[in-house]
Enzyme design. Structure first.
Site, short mmCIF file in Angstrom:
data_model
loop_
_atom_site.label_atom_id
_atom_site.label_comp_id
_atom_site.label_asym_id
_atom_site.label_seq_id
_atom_site.Cartn_x
_atom_site.Cartn_y
_atom_site.Cartn_z
N LYS A 216 15.94 -23.58 -19.37
CA LYS A 216 14.76 -22.79 -19.06
C LYS A 216 14.26 -22.99 -17.62
CE LYS A 216 13.18 -22.00 -23.79
NZ LYS A 216 13.53 -20.59 -23.81
N ASP B 78 15.25 -33.18 -27.25
CA ASP B 78 15.43 -31.78 -26.88
C ASP B 78 14.30 -31.40 -25.93
OD1 ASP B 78 15.63 -29.06 -26.63
OD2 ASP B 78 15.88 -28.65 -28.76
N TYR C 13 12.13 -26.54 -32.85
CA TYR C 13 13.08 -25.47 -32.58
C TYR C 13 14.18 -26.02 -31.68
CZ TYR C 13 15.17 -21.21 -30.72
OH TYR C 13 16.07 -20.24 -30.36
#
Length: 729
Positions: A642, A614, A520
């Site tokens: 995050k 990522d 993702y």
């Protein structure tokens, strides 16, 4: 040590046994027991070939089908691959009712016209381009094989060649669906419904768009589930709606009407009637058959091909009702490969499921009904707010997980406060948040040290435009943690990945980016992509409506962690701007192919291709330096977010100077003749380096630096103990 030593021995024995099994071609492997752990390894084994069928007896935790459905599907695949099934034992002695189905082909009826009219038409030159009509008397004599009168229609024109376009339309339909799915056209059965083949609602939505591009007419999604629900029915639908002049002829086949040179050859071939249609057929049937056979021969001659059996067969099949085929002429079922692509939505996108997930048992329905009633009663205010604002608030999260079975509890909990691991809602309930803000709250909700830093910054002011005085310090600390040369900021992880790809393309001068299925990477077009393999060629398609296909044409999607993917990358590395990796995939945290990543690092370095990690999810969580430090692999670019924002929106791109200098031209100094020497790309945003986000990030970095690696080690140990306790329950 004893446990891991025994575990390693078991793993080695399993790998050795699996390699031995896979050495034999066309072997079928069935995993017996819950889950699909062994079958997953078997599918990834280097010795696996397309001839191997790998099945599981029970469903996986991520699958939506029931264990019974999985078992029956696997039994069906075993049966069509030629393995005998003991049906009484399978059904456990239950008496099953046999349902009679119609035989194939359906019962036929014969129709004919009186001999005088038939002979007249035949003697007049086989009726080519003439009117063939039945007299009233002959109409009265027309009967069926059941001696029932039928209406004999007047034929004003001979059968046009366009009647033979339906097989071509079917072939094009199979090709379109094959290109989209990665299956070969031959695997797409004309008589099977699209749902039976395995195409879900998302896939059919995309197919509807591609059909419109291919044929120029719209085929609605509901038609693909209704009147045009099989390839054959869809071809008939297209045949009925395409105008004659719009029906594309096969390449190299002009129509007789447009090519007068074909006419002279017609009389010379009319004398012979093919034996395959002369016996037992009426004269009128032979007339039509002969017309079409002659036309097919003419077209073959125009193409320079003396033999066109395929076209003749297609034309004759349409023109004459053939005799019922022998029982052994019915094609046998083809084996279903266990590796047929599963058409499930890729990544985060899942279409809304309007129907039920399947029949529930009485006990399941009672439990579900009771749970829905209790849940709705305890969260009545959250439900009311969702209903109240639905008409003006288009929030995708409000409909997440929709299914008719639990429609009444599809709404988000509306929170009023949080602290640590707990959240309070508008109904006065308190929850323990296992998800922790989609993984960003490493220190819990509203940690005091972050709240204090943000409050202090609010007191000082929130200036958008001028530089925050702490932005440089935050960048320096991120570089210290990650080992990267330079750092820049944005608002989200999606923006960070988008910027990293743009930098890679700018520096390398290449366009294509490779990434891996199951990962993702955010919400922008180029990473919302799924890959299929058709005829040895990898193709990419958007995962959801609203994403134009050209946006993903420069994206190569491969399987993660396989030797085959490494070989493909090695052959195409020279055209790749970047390889984008989520080193530990959020959907598959058990998949950690370190050697694969090390080999990938070597390949990208040799080719001058950017390796992008990522780490929006893994960064600062598994190790102070992220998975790069944990695996001992340094990427060219990495993205973060995050955890680093402490609860505020933040995205970070960090990397080597060779790539990061494309943002600002590189290092230069005041007071001399230096200047930004590196060519730059465009990247900007109003809210990048937001003062509140900078304050939160600085507080998080200071806390991580004070705690040291022991913080992540302790967290990992707690997670391991929790997982073990859950598994024992």
């Amino acid at each position: 040590p004893a446990y891991w030593s025994a575990h390693l021995r078991k793993t080695v024995r399993f790998a050795s046994a699996l390699a031995t099994l896979l050495e034999e071609k066309d072997r079928t492997l069935l995993e017996v027991g819950p889950g699909q752990t062994l079958s997953l390894h078997a599918r990834r084994h280097p010795a696996k070939t397309p001839g191997h069928i790998i099945l599981s007896s029970l469903s996986h935790a991520e699958d939506r089908e029931s264990d019974r459905a999985c078992l029956l599907r696997s039994v069906g695949q075993l049966w069509v691959s030629g393995i005998a099934i003991e049906w009484p034992r399978l059904h456990g002695g239950r008496g099953l009712r046999r349902v009679p189905l119609p035989t194939y082909p359906y019962e036929r009826g014969h129709y004919w016209i009186g001999p005088s009219q038939e002979q007249a038409a035949f003697d007049a030159g086989a009726g080519i381009g003439r009117t063939i009509e039945a007299s009233p008397a002959e109409t009265d004599r027309s009967v069926t094989s059941q001696d029932k009168p039928v209406e004999v229609q007047t034929m004003k024109e001979p059968l046009a060649l366009d009647a033979s376009r339906r097989p071509r339309l079917l072939a094009r339909v199979q090709r379109v669906f094959g290109d989209l799915s990665g299956m070969s056209p031959e695997q797409i059965s004309p008589a099977a419904s699209f749902l039976e083949i395995g195409f879900d609602s998302l896939f059919l939505t995309q197919a509807s768009q591609h059909l419109q591009k291919e044929f120029g007419i719209r085929v609605a999604f509901r038609e693909l589930l209704g009147d045009a629900s099989t390839p054959d029915a869809l071809a008939a639908h297209l045949d009925a709606h395409l105008p004659p002049e719009a029906a594309p002829a096969a390449q190299g086949f002009p129509t007789p009407a447009s090519d007068p040179a074909a006419a002279p050859s017609m009389p010379a071939t009319l004398a012979t009637v093919p034996a395959s249609v002369s016996g037992g057929s009426s004269v009128l049937e032979r007339v039509f058959a002969e017309q079409l056979r002659v036309m097919s021969q003419q077209l073959a001659m125009l193409r320079g091909d003396a033999h066109e059996p395929a076209l003749q067969g297609a034309v004759l099949t349409l023109a004459v009702a053939p005799p019922a085929p022998a029982a052994n002429a019915v094609p046998a079922p083809q084996p279903l490969s266990a590796d047929k692509p599963a058409f499930k939505p890729f990544g985060p996108y899942k279409p809304i499921e309007r129907g039920s997930g399947g029949a529930l048992t009485a006990a399941q329905q009672r439990y579900l009904s009771g749970f829905i009633e209790r849940y709705a009663r305890r969260t009545v205010k959250s439900k009311r707010l969702a209903e109240e604002h639905r008409s003006h608030f288009a929030d995708p999260r409000v409909v997440a997980g929709f299914r008719a079975d639990w429609k009444e509890i599809v709404y988000p909990i509306v929170a009023t406060g949080s602290s640590g691991s707990r959240i309070s809602d508008v109904d006065g309930n308190e929850y323990v948040d296992m998800l922790m803000g989609f993984g960003l709250n490493l220190f819990g909700h509203s940690p005091a040290f972050v709240t204090e830093a943000v409050t202090e910054q609010l007191r000082k002011g929130v200036e958008i435009g001028p530089q925050s005085p702490i932005a440089g310090e935050v960048a320096r600390l991120i570089g210290e943690f990650t080992g990267m040369d330079r750092v820049t900021f944005c608002n989200t992880g999606s923006e960070a990945v988008m910027a990293a790809i743009r930098l890679a393309r700018t520096v390398t001068g290449r366009d294509t980016v490779a990434l891996f299925s199951g990962a993702y990477h955010g919400t922008f077009d180029e990473v919302l992509v799924r890959g299929v393999r058709s005829g040895g060629v990898h193709k990419s398609f958007p995962i959801s409506p609203g994403i134009p296909s050209p946006h993903v044409e420069n994206v190569l999607v491969l399987d993660y962690g396989t030797d085959e993917s490494l070989q493909i990358l090695k052959s195409r590395m020279g055209e790749l701007a970047a390889v984008l990796v989520e080193p530990v995939q959020s959907r598959h945290p058990d998949l950690q192919p370190r050697e694969f990543l090390r080999e990938l690092r070597t390949l990208t370095e040799q080719a001058g291709t950017a390796l992008i990690f990522d780490e929006v999810i893994t960064g600062f969580r598994v190790h102070p330096g992220g998975t790069q430090a944990m695996f001992g692999i340094q990427a060219d670019l990495a993205t973060y977010g995050k955890v680093l924002g402490g609860g505020l929106p933040l995205g970070v791109v960090a990397g080597k100077r060779a790539f990061m200098d494309a943002l600002d031209g590189g290092t230069w100094r005041f007071g001399d003749d230096s200047f930004p020497e590196v060519g730059v790309t465009f990247f900007a945003g109003t809210f990048v380096r937001h003062p509140l986000a900078m304050a939160a990030a600085l507080a998080v970095l200071h806390r991580l630096k004070e705690a040291g690696p022991a913080f992540q080690e302790g967290l990992n140990a707690k997670a391991t103990r929790l997982a073990e306790r859950i598994n024992r329950c």
